[in-house]
Design an enzyme around this catalytic site. Structure first.
Site, short mmCIF file in Angstrom:
data_model
loop_
_atom_site.label_atom_id
_atom_site.label_comp_id
_atom_site.label_asym_id
_atom_site.label_seq_id
_atom_site.Cartn_x
_atom_site.Cartn_y
_atom_site.Cartn_z
N GLY A 7 0.82 -1.21 0.00
CA GLY A 7 0.00 0.00 0.00
C GLY A 7 0.85 1.26 0.00
N GLY A 12 2.67 4.09 4.05
CA GLY A 12 3.45 3.12 3.29
C GLY A 12 4.59 3.79 2.53
CB ALA A 129 3.04 9.97 6.63
CE LYS A 185 -2.36 7.04 15.49
NZ LYS A 185 -2.02 6.25 14.35
CG ASN A 193 -8.03 10.67 12.55
OD1 ASN A 193 -7.31 11.26 13.32
ND2 ASN A 193 -7.62 9.66 11.83
CB SER A 255 -4.97 9.66 7.98
OG SER A 255 -5.67 9.25 9.13
CD GLU A 267 -7.75 4.17 8.23
OE1 GLU A 267 -7.16 3.12 7.96
OE2 GLU A 267 -7.25 5.05 8.96
O1 KPL Z 1 -3.07 9.31 13.53
C1 KPL Z 1 -3.36 10.41 13.16
C2 KPL Z 1 -4.01 10.48 11.83
O2 KPL Z 1 -4.04 11.54 11.22
O3 KPL Z 1 -4.51 9.43 11.39
C3 KPL Z 1 -3.13 11.60 14.04
C4 KPL Z 1 -2.45 11.17 15.32
C5 KPL Z 1 -4.45 12.23 14.39
C6 KPL Z 1 -2.22 12.62 13.44
O4 KPL Z 1 -2.80 13.37 12.44
#
Ligand code: KPL
Length: 304
Positions: A7, A12, A129, A185, A193, A255, A267
């Site tokens: 991915g 990735g 990322a 998390k 998110n 993300s 997600e």
């Molecule tokens: O895990 C994250 C995401 O964006 O999926 C956080 C910790 C909120 C960082 O942006």
């Protein structure tokens, strides 16, 4: 080490670029032929601290190519885990270790079902990322990557994997009980998110705006009540922990907001949806998470 990254999304591409730069033989497995061809031809463009660097990697669309890999980082979105694992599971060698790197908890069931216990593990990462374009990733900050297994024992190769990641600039450690990291998390993702996706703002805005901060606190408190009922330790002040993540990743585009801006499925089911499902099973009210779940799903509905 021979390493396969499945991915080429934001995470990735980041893992592929950092591990490739550290000298490992990296192959990226992609289901999209034109994108795999682009990655094979140009490699990955890593943007870090304002500098750009190109890293060569191999890219393939052949699931059989995972055979013989020492480590396989599964970096597809949570909703694609079942399909990806079904494609590669029969090619995992007895000495391969698959590390599933998804947000939420939706990936744990297909992981248990499709990968033998001694070849599966999970990672919970705080790496920032952002995918700028296919093959072009921006490294937006570095937090710990926690590795663990769903059921003990921890294989020795997981400790090796932590060393490989750390040496490549992805600080990693092996946790005895990964469920705590998964749920901590999960609480951060449920609040950050969903709210950033709905309000189209970077993470830091949630801590700065009093109305959004209140909503964030409620979403986290509800999730923490569910974790408590499941006897998962999420720390003494999970709301403060999530606000600290907002401030530490203030400029980051979550993300889920990246998905919404690209009009891609998010997600949300594996994050707020999973909290709502567990809460219903346990009879715990989670109205804020239900509202966030419905609102993000409504936004996805607009994508057509
Ligand atoms: O895990 C994250 C995401 O964006 O999926 C956080 C910790 C909120 C960082 O942006």
């Amino acid at each position: 080490m021979k390493i396969t990254v499945v991915g080429p999304g934001a995470l990735g591409s980041l893992f592929g670029a950092l591990l490739g730069r550290a000298g490992h033989r990296i192959q990226l497995l992609d289901h999209q032929r034109p994108r795999a061809a682009l990655l094979a031809a140009r490699g990955l463009l890593l943007e870090e601290n304002g500098r750009k660097e190109r890293v060569s990697i191999l890219a393939t669309t052949e699931p059989a190519a995972v055979a013989g890999s020492d480590l396989i980082f599964l970096c597809v979105k949570s909703g694609a885990v079942g399909e990806s694992l079904a494609a590669i599971a029969s090619f995992l060698s007895p000495s391969s270790l698959l590390i599933a790197c998804q947000n939420g908890i939706g990936h744990l069931e297909p992981l248990r079902r499709l990968v033998p216990a001694d070849r599966r593990s999970v990672a919970v990462t705080a790496q920032g990322a952002t995918l700028i374009a296919p093959g072009h990733v921006r490294h937006g900050g570095s937090g710990p990557t926690r590795l663990g297994v769903i059921e003990p024992p921890v294989p020795a190769v997981l400790t090796q994997a932590a060393g490989v990641l750390t040496a490549a600039g992805i600080p990693a450690l092996v946790e005895g009980d990964i469920s705590q990291a998964i749920w901590r998390k999960l609480l951060a993702n449920a609040a950050i998110n969903a709210l950033t996706a709905l309000h189209d703002c970077p993470n830091g805005h949630l801590a700065a705006d009093s109305r959004l901060r209140k909503e964030l606190s409620q979403a986290v408190a509800e999730g923490a009540a569910v974790a408590k009922a499941l006897k998962v330790e999420v720390g003494s002040d999970p709301v403060a922990d999530v606000l600290a993540i907002c401030r530490a990743t203030a400029e980051n585009i979550s993300s889920m907001l990246q998905d919404v801006r690209r009009r891609r499925r998010t997600e949300i089911d594996a994050i707020n949806g999973a909290i709502v499902a567990e809460a219903r099973r346990l009879g715990i009210p989670v109205p804020v998470n239900e509202r966030l779940l419905q609102a993000v799903k409504a936004r996805e509905g607009d994508f057509g």
